[in-house]
Design an enzyme around this catalytic site. Structure first.
Site, PDB file in Angstrom:
ATOM      1  N   TYR A 175     -15.895  11.731 -42.629  1.00  0.00           N
ATOM      2  CA  TYR A 175     -16.406  10.488 -43.223  1.00  0.00           C
ATOM      3  C   TYR A 175     -16.090   9.288 -42.326  1.00  0.00           C
ATOM      4  O   TYR A 175     -16.888   8.343 -42.233  1.00  0.00           O
ATOM      5  CB  TYR A 175     -15.817  10.287 -44.615  1.00  0.00           C
ATOM      6  CG  TYR A 175     -16.450  11.188 -45.647  1.00  0.00           C
ATOM      7  CD1 TYR A 175     -17.516  10.752 -46.423  1.00  0.00           C
ATOM      8  CD2 TYR A 175     -16.000  12.489 -45.838  1.00  0.00           C
ATOM      9  CE1 TYR A 175     -18.116  11.581 -47.357  1.00  0.00           C
ATOM     10  CE2 TYR A 175     -16.588  13.332 -46.757  1.00  0.00           C
ATOM     11  CZ  TYR A 175     -17.649  12.874 -47.524  1.00  0.00           C
ATOM     12  OH  TYR A 175     -18.251  13.699 -48.435  1.00  0.00           O
ATOM     13  N   GLU A 215      -8.651  12.360 -59.333  1.00  0.00           N
ATOM     14  CA  GLU A 215      -8.041  12.735 -58.059  1.00  0.00           C
ATOM     15  C   GLU A 215      -8.099  14.254 -57.919  1.00  0.00           C
ATOM     16  O   GLU A 215      -7.398  14.985 -58.614  1.00  0.00           O
ATOM     17  CB  GLU A 215      -6.599  12.234 -57.997  1.00  0.00           C
ATOM     18  CG  GLU A 215      -5.770  12.773 -56.835  1.00  0.00           C
ATOM     19  CD  GLU A 215      -6.474  12.686 -55.494  1.00  0.00           C
ATOM     20  OE1 GLU A 215      -6.704  13.753 -54.889  1.00  0.00           O
ATOM     21  OE2 GLU A 215      -6.802  11.565 -55.057  1.00  0.00           O
ATOM     22  N   SER A 216      -8.939  14.717 -57.005  1.00  0.00           N
ATOM     23  CA  SER A 216      -9.218  16.153 -56.922  1.00  0.00           C
ATOM     24  C   SER A 216      -7.988  16.983 -56.587  1.00  0.00           C
ATOM     25  O   SER A 216      -7.812  18.082 -57.115  1.00  0.00           O
ATOM     26  CB  SER A 216     -10.326  16.419 -55.901  1.00  0.00           C
ATOM     27  OG  SER A 216      -9.947  16.002 -54.601  1.00  0.00           O
ATOM     28  N   TRP A 271     -24.064   8.717 -58.706  1.00  0.00           N
ATOM     29  CA  TRP A 271     -24.401  10.005 -59.325  1.00  0.00           C
ATOM     30  C   TRP A 271     -25.133   9.806 -60.640  1.00  0.00           C
ATOM     31  O   TRP A 271     -24.759   8.960 -61.455  1.00  0.00           O
ATOM     32  CB  TRP A 271     -23.140  10.819 -59.581  1.00  0.00           C
ATOM     33  CG  TRP A 271     -22.331  11.139 -58.358  1.00  0.00           C
ATOM     34  CD1 TRP A 271     -21.106  10.631 -58.029  1.00  0.00           C
ATOM     35  CD2 TRP A 271     -22.692  12.042 -57.303  1.00  0.00           C
ATOM     36  NE1 TRP A 271     -20.668  11.169 -56.845  1.00  0.00           N
ATOM     37  CE2 TRP A 271     -21.627  12.047 -56.375  1.00  0.00           C
ATOM     38  CE3 TRP A 271     -23.803  12.856 -57.070  1.00  0.00           C
ATOM     39  CZ2 TRP A 271     -21.635  12.828 -55.222  1.00  0.00           C
ATOM     40  CZ3 TRP A 271     -23.819  13.635 -55.922  1.00  0.00           C
ATOM     41  CH2 TRP A 271     -22.748  13.613 -55.012  1.00  0.00           C
ATOM     42  N   LYS A 322     -14.553   3.183 -57.324  1.00  0.00           N
ATOM     43  CA  LYS A 322     -15.698   4.021 -57.001  1.00  0.00           C
ATOM     44  C   LYS A 322     -15.992   4.942 -58.184  1.00  0.00           C
ATOM     45  O   LYS A 322     -15.083   5.553 -58.733  1.00  0.00           O
ATOM     46  CB  LYS A 322     -15.413   4.862 -55.749  1.00  0.00           C
ATOM     47  CG  LYS A 322     -15.073   4.034 -54.506  1.00  0.00           C
ATOM     48  CD  LYS A 322     -16.236   3.167 -54.077  1.00  0.00           C
ATOM     49  CE  LYS A 322     -15.918   2.398 -52.799  1.00  0.00           C
ATOM     50  NZ  LYS A 322     -17.007   1.485 -52.403  1.00  0.00           N
ATOM     51  N   TYR A 323     -17.259   5.029 -58.538  1.00  0.00           N
ATOM     52  CA  TYR A 323     -17.669   5.886 -59.658  1.00  0.00           C
ATOM     53  C   TYR A 323     -17.880   7.302 -59.129  1.00  0.00           C
ATOM     54  O   TYR A 323     -18.997   7.773 -58.955  1.00  0.00           O
ATOM     55  CB  TYR A 323     -18.936   5.325 -60.303  1.00  0.00           C
ATOM     56  CG  TYR A 323     -18.815   3.879 -60.724  1.00  0.00           C
ATOM     57  CD1 TYR A 323     -17.851   3.482 -61.653  1.00  0.00           C
ATOM     58  CD2 TYR A 323     -19.645   2.899 -60.182  1.00  0.00           C
ATOM     59  CE1 TYR A 323     -17.727   2.153 -62.033  1.00  0.00           C
ATOM     60  CE2 TYR A 323     -19.531   1.568 -60.565  1.00  0.00           C
ATOM     61  CZ  TYR A 323     -18.573   1.202 -61.492  1.00  0.00           C
ATOM     62  OH  TYR A 323     -18.445  -0.117 -61.867  1.00  0.00           O
ATOM     63  N   SER A 324     -16.757   7.956 -58.872  1.00  0.00           N
ATOM     64  CA  SER A 324     -16.753   9.197 -58.103  1.00  0.00           C
ATOM     65  C   SER A 324     -16.632  10.422 -59.003  1.00  0.00           C
ATOM     66  O   SER A 324     -16.283  10.338 -60.178  1.00  0.00           O
ATOM     67  CB  SER A 324     -15.590   9.178 -57.109  1.00  0.00           C
ATOM     68  OG  SER A 324     -14.352   9.074 -57.804  1.00  0.00           O
ATOM     69  N   VAL A 325     -16.935  11.562 -58.411  1.00  0.00           N
ATOM     70  CA  VAL A 325     -16.619  12.855 -58.974  1.00  0.00           C
ATOM     71  C   VAL A 325     -15.646  13.537 -58.004  1.00  0.00           C
ATOM     72  O   VAL A 325     -15.627  13.194 -56.825  1.00  0.00           O
ATOM     73  CB  VAL A 325     -17.892  13.722 -59.172  1.00  0.00           C
ATOM     74  CG1 VAL A 325     -18.793  13.120 -60.216  1.00  0.00           C
ATOM     75  CG2 VAL A 325     -18.650  13.944 -57.866  1.00  0.00           C
ATOM     76  N   CYS A 374     -20.542  17.572 -53.505  1.00  0.00           N
ATOM     77  CA  CYS A 374     -19.333  16.829 -53.142  1.00  0.00           C
ATOM     78  C   CYS A 374     -18.193  17.778 -52.769  1.00  0.00           C
ATOM     79  O   CYS A 374     -17.820  18.636 -53.568  1.00  0.00           O
ATOM     80  CB  CYS A 374     -18.914  15.946 -54.320  1.00  0.00           C
ATOM     81  SG  CYS A 374     -17.294  15.182 -54.123  1.00  0.00           S
TER      82      CYS A 374
END
Length: 349
Positions: free
Chosen positions: A214, A166-167, A84, A148-151, A41
């Site tokens: 994207y 939040e990256s 994930w 969203k089940y995000s990383v 990612c």
């Protein structure tokens, strides 16, 4: 209704602060926080790069998920979400959610269930554990519906809660708030005299390039794709022009803006050109200054050890059956070899 790709805002936006406990719900402490990431990612990758550049490996632990999306409710006939998953090195190979592909469980994975967040088999489990508490009451129904089940995830071991997903804010925390525990506190990706310039560059790099690939890949009509790809390559040309005059995007100092751009560029030729149909130009053959920029950053040892092209290609080419149903992974073009050759050729002169 738009058929363009829309990225939803992260819901978890708490901050770790270098303040006394009484003044911050999440004070900066050694070994209190944990990152959940995928090596594939780009948003998680920039957190790993910042952690490495700051020398925070001993302070902030990390879990690495398997690169392939899996059904997160595998026994349900109605919940078809894929996301994930955690896996243990040496376990049998994993297929994608459509049952195709055979992706190994290699030695960089950190275990199933997650060894730090007890019982988590999927990243979704981490979110649901958090949401089972009272936090769901502060979110709107629309926000919950688009969750969203995000990383990446920055997790607090003490409260057993998500601090942030939040990256851009996680890397700012890693840069600013943990210097008491950093092996490289002199590294500053947000130097005060460049903050306005960084923000200005980030505004178009994020919208047009990071998110732009994207928009090309997940747009659902020709018009959306055509708009996105024109904007993407216009901004890549813009970055190429800037880097023809300076080493980095904001001058001679590497900043968070460069980390942001690099995370997309390192994936561009290997994945996005094919998978997201961004095939108008390639970094390796059409953008000499972006190629030099990629080589310079990639060969920083703290950066190089965070790049895992195997996971990058395995994730993208297997995790979205609507784009690549049979999970076949292209062999070329070996962009990392191109970067090594570029460096060797420069050194030979």
């Amino acid at each position: 209704m738009t058929k363009a790709f829309v990225r939803h805002e992260p819901l978890f936006r708490n901050w770790v602060k270098k303040l006394p406990d009484s003044l911050s719900a999440y004070p900066a402490e050694d070994k209190r926080y944990h990152l959940v990431v995928s090596l594939a990612c780009p948003w998680a990758h920039r957190c790993l790069m910042t952690r490495s550049l700051k020398g925070l490996e001993d302070c902030i632990s990390v879990s690495i998920v398997h690169p392939v999306f899996a059904r997160t409710k595998p026994t349900s006939s109605t919940d078809l979400h894929a996301g994930w998953q955690f896996e243990t090195p040496g376990n049998p190979p994993v297929a994608n959610s459509a049952g195709f592909g055979s992706i190994d469980c290699d030695d960089v994975l950190t275990g199933k269930p997650d060894p730090v967040i007890s019982g988590a088999i999927y990243v979704r489990d981490i979110y649901e554990r958090h949401m089972e508490r009272d936090d769901h009451e502060r979110f709107t129904e629309e926000q919950l519906a688009t969750l969203k089940y995000s990383v990446p995830i920055l997790w607090c071991k003490k409260t057993q809660k998500i601090v942030s997903n939040e990256s851009s804010e996680i890397i700012r925390m890693l840069n600013d708030e943990f210097n008491d525990f950093s092996k490289c506190p002199q590294v500053d990706l947000f130097p005060p005299h460049l903050l306005n310039q960084i923000e200005s560059v980030n505004s178009w790099v994020f919208t047009d390039i990071n998110n732009g690939v994207y928009k090309c890949g997940f747009g659902k009509d020709q018009h959306s794709y055509d708009e996105a790809i024109e904007t993407l390559f216009s901004s890549l040309d813009r970055a190429e022009n800037i880097l023809s005059k300076s080493k980095f995007l904001c001058g001679d100092t590497m900043t968070a803006a460069d980390i942001r751009l690099f995370a997309t560029l390192i994936r561009f030729d290997e994945v996005y050109v094919v998978y997201f149909k961004t095939n108008c130009k390639m970094i390796r053959s059409d953008y000499p200054n972006l190629l030099r920029f990629c080589s310079d950053i990639y060969h920083i040892p703290e950066i190089k050890k965070t790049v895992n092209m195997k996971h990058i290609k395995q994730h993208y080419y297997t995790s979205h059956p609507t784009l690549n149903y049979y999970a076949i992974i292209p062999k070329g073009p070996d962009f990392l070899k191109t970067l090594d050759e570029f460096k060797a050729n420069r050194q030979s002169f």
